[in-house]
Design a protein around this motif. Structure first.
Motif, PDB file in Angstrom:
ATOM      1  N   LEU A   1      56.403  50.242  33.020  1.00  0.00           N
ATOM      2  CA  LEU A   1      55.461  49.612  32.096  1.00  0.00           C
ATOM      3  C   LEU A   1      54.010  49.926  32.445  1.00  0.00           C
ATOM      4  CD1 LEU A   1      57.208  46.137  31.858  1.00  0.00           C
ATOM      5  CD2 LEU A   1      56.993  47.815  30.012  1.00  0.00           C
ATOM      6  N   GLN A   2      53.815  50.580  33.582  1.00  0.00           N
ATOM      7  CA  GLN A   2      52.487  50.940  34.091  1.00  0.00           C
ATOM      8  C   GLN A   2      51.642  49.700  34.355  1.00  0.00           C
ATOM      9  OE1 GLN A   2      51.204  53.647  31.057  1.00  0.00           O
ATOM     10  NE2 GLN A   2      52.331  55.343  31.949  1.00  0.00           N
ATOM     11  N   TRP A   3      52.295  48.665  34.899  1.00  0.00           N
ATOM     12  CA  TRP A   3      51.606  47.452  35.312  1.00  0.00           C
ATOM     13  C   TRP A   3      51.350  47.543  36.802  1.00  0.00           C
ATOM     14  CZ3 TRP A   3      55.087  43.034  32.971  1.00  0.00           C
ATOM     15  CH2 TRP A   3      54.965  43.039  31.576  1.00  0.00           C
ATOM     16  N   THR A   4      50.140  47.273  37.219  1.00  0.00           N
ATOM     17  CA  THR A   4      49.834  47.212  38.641  1.00  0.00           C
ATOM     18  C   THR A   4      49.307  45.822  38.965  1.00  0.00           C
ATOM     19  OG1 THR A   4      47.681  48.190  38.156  1.00  0.00           O
ATOM     20  CG2 THR A   4      49.371  49.668  39.015  1.00  0.00           C
ATOM     21  N   ILE A   5      49.674  45.343  40.128  1.00  0.00           N
ATOM     22  CA  ILE A   5      49.236  44.027  40.578  1.00  0.00           C
ATOM     23  C   ILE A   5      48.084  44.243  41.544  1.00  0.00           C
ATOM     24  CG2 ILE A   5      49.907  41.939  41.827  1.00  0.00           C
ATOM     25  CD1 ILE A   5      52.783  42.500  40.886  1.00  0.00           C
ATOM     26  N   SER A   6      46.972  43.581  41.274  1.00  0.00           N
ATOM     27  CA  SER A   6      45.820  43.747  42.152  1.00  0.00           C
ATOM     28  C   SER A   6      46.129  43.135  43.507  1.00  0.00           C
ATOM     29  CB  SER A   6      44.574  43.109  41.547  1.00  0.00           C
ATOM     30  OG  SER A   6      44.768  41.731  41.393  1.00  0.00           O
ATOM     31  N   ARG A   7      45.797  43.854  44.532  1.00  0.00           N
ATOM     32  CA  ARG A   7      46.042  43.395  45.898  1.00  0.00           C
ATOM     33  C   ARG A   7      44.702  43.349  46.620  1.00  0.00           C
ATOM     34  NH1 ARG A   7      51.209  42.817  45.803  1.00  0.00           N
ATOM     35  NH2 ARG A   7      52.642  44.459  45.252  1.00  0.00           N
ATOM     36  N   VAL A   8      44.442  42.232  47.260  1.00  0.00           N
ATOM     37  CA  VAL A   8      43.203  42.056  48.007  1.00  0.00           C
ATOM     38  C   VAL A   8      43.578  41.869  49.465  1.00  0.00           C
ATOM     39  CG1 VAL A   8      41.152  40.650  48.304  1.00  0.00           C
ATOM     40  CG2 VAL A   8      42.088  41.015  46.020  1.00  0.00           C
ATOM     41  N   GLU A   9      43.063  42.724  50.302  1.00  0.00           N
ATOM     42  CA  GLU A   9      43.329  42.624  51.740  1.00  0.00           C
ATOM     43  C   GLU A   9      42.353  41.637  52.362  1.00  0.00           C
ATOM     44  OE1 GLU A   9      45.579  44.039  53.827  1.00  0.00           O
ATOM     45  OE2 GLU A   9      46.590  44.794  52.041  1.00  0.00           O
ATOM     46  N   PRO A  10      42.852  40.635  53.048  1.00  0.00           N
ATOM     47  CA  PRO A  10      41.946  39.722  53.735  1.00  0.00           C
ATOM     48  C   PRO A  10      41.195  40.440  54.857  1.00  0.00           C
ATOM     49  CG  PRO A  10      44.247  39.098  54.106  1.00  0.00           C
ATOM     50  CD  PRO A  10      44.238  40.302  53.209  1.00  0.00           C
ATOM     51  N   LYS A  11      39.995  39.976  55.138  1.00  0.00           N
ATOM     52  CA  LYS A  11      39.177  40.626  56.165  1.00  0.00           C
ATOM     53  C   LYS A  11      39.809  40.523  57.544  1.00  0.00           C
ATOM     54  CE  LYS A  11      34.807  40.186  53.794  1.00  0.00           C
ATOM     55  NZ  LYS A  11      33.458  39.675  53.816  1.00  0.00           N
ATOM     56  N   GLU A  12      40.596  39.484  57.775  1.00  0.00           N
ATOM     57  CA  GLU A  12      41.198  39.301  59.097  1.00  0.00           C
ATOM     58  C   GLU A  12      42.198  40.407  59.427  1.00  0.00           C
ATOM     59  OE1 GLU A  12      41.693  36.548  56.771  1.00  0.00           O
ATOM     60  OE2 GLU A  12      39.669  35.969  57.276  1.00  0.00           O
ATOM     61  N   ARG A  13      42.761  41.062  58.416  1.00  0.00           N
ATOM     62  CA  ARG A  13      43.777  42.077  58.663  1.00  0.00           C
ATOM     63  C   ARG A  13      43.179  43.409  59.108  1.00  0.00           C
ATOM     64  NH1 ARG A  13      48.593  42.302  54.518  1.00  0.00           N
ATOM     65  NH2 ARG A  13      49.925  41.156  55.909  1.00  0.00           N
ATOM     66  N   ARG A  14      41.886  43.572  58.932  1.00  0.00           N
ATOM     67  CA  ARG A  14      41.266  44.823  59.337  1.00  0.00           C
ATOM     68  C   ARG A  14      41.302  44.947  60.859  1.00  0.00           C
ATOM     69  NH1 ARG A  14      36.006  44.679  55.396  1.00  0.00           N
ATOM     70  NH2 ARG A  14      37.187  44.882  53.467  1.00  0.00           N
ATOM     71  N   PRO A  15      41.574  46.145  61.360  1.00  0.00           N
ATOM     72  CA  PRO A  15      41.627  46.299  62.817  1.00  0.00           C
ATOM     73  C   PRO A  15      40.253  46.073  63.447  1.00  0.00           C
ATOM     74  CG  PRO A  15      41.864  48.420  61.712  1.00  0.00           C
ATOM     75  CD  PRO A  15      41.847  47.381  60.649  1.00  0.00           C
ATOM     76  N   GLN A  16      40.278  45.438  64.584  1.00  0.00           N
ATOM     77  CA  GLN A  16      39.034  45.179  65.304  1.00  0.00           C
ATOM     78  C   GLN A  16      38.583  46.461  66.002  1.00  0.00           C
ATOM     79  OE1 GLN A  16      37.360  42.294  65.280  1.00  0.00           O
ATOM     80  NE2 GLN A  16      38.879  41.479  63.862  1.00  0.00           N
ATOM     81  N   ARG A  17      37.319  46.739  65.891  1.00  0.00           N
ATOM     82  CA  ARG A  17      36.779  47.927  66.562  1.00  0.00           C
ATOM     83  C   ARG A  17      36.566  47.615  68.040  1.00  0.00           C
ATOM     84  NH1 ARG A  17      34.216  52.549  64.220  1.00  0.00           N
ATOM     85  NH2 ARG A  17      35.326  52.755  62.278  1.00  0.00           N
ATOM     86  N   VAL A  18      36.952  48.550  68.852  1.00  0.00           N
ATOM     87  CA  VAL A  18      36.772  48.425  70.291  1.00  0.00           C
ATOM     88  C   VAL A  18      35.616  49.339  70.664  1.00  0.00           C
ATOM     89  CG1 VAL A  18      37.877  48.743  72.527  1.00  0.00           C
ATOM     90  CG2 VAL A  18      39.224  47.985  70.575  1.00  0.00           C
TER      91      VAL A  18
END
Length: 139
Positions: A111-128
């Motif tokens: 049907l060419q339907w896409t569900i918008s996905r929002v990544e929470p900021k907490e999931r981003r890898p922490q920079r070392v």
């Protein structure tokens, strides 16, 4: 000009246009989710059928349904009810009706339907500061 003249692009048989493409959001255009109607036979709905009804109306796909689609969802849930009561011959019809409602990921893809996905900021890898600080000796 050498060779034949190219065809007009508008007359080509396949354009691969996204005719039904849409981004699904969590808003229901028919207002509050409809209540699951009482069964004509007086029987209570199977718990799986009730859960399916709630899941469908809580899903992002509900944003594409109109008042007319409520009847198809009722029919789909009735098939689910019958299936879980032991009438397994309805399995293929459940699959066919699910396609119309965009129930599975492949149905939504068709049907060419896409569900918008929002990544929470907490999931981003922490920079070392120094990536080597994460390394440990192996014995």
């Amino acid at each position: 000009m050498r060779g034949r003249v190219p065809k007009d692009p508008r007359t080509l048989p396949r354009r691969n246009r996204a005719m039904t493409a849409t981004m699904l959001v969590d808003t229901n255009p028919i207002g509050n989710p409809p209540k699951l109607p009482k069964r004509d036979d007086g029987e209570l709905w199977h718990p799986e059928a009730s859960r399916t009804w709630r899941d469908i109306w809580d899903s992002p796909m509900a944003s594409e349904y109109t008042q007319v689609d409520v009847h198809r969802v009722e029919m789909y849930v009735d098939l689910i009810h019958r299936y879980w009561k032991g009438e397994t011959e309805f399995a293929s019809e459940i699959r066919l009706q699910g396609v119309c409602l965009g129930i599975t990921p492949i149905d939504r893809r068709r049907l060419q339907w896409t569900i918008s996905r929002v990544e929470p900021k907490e999931r981003r890898p922490q920079r070392v500061a120094d990536p080597r600080a994460m390394l440990r000796p192996v014995s």
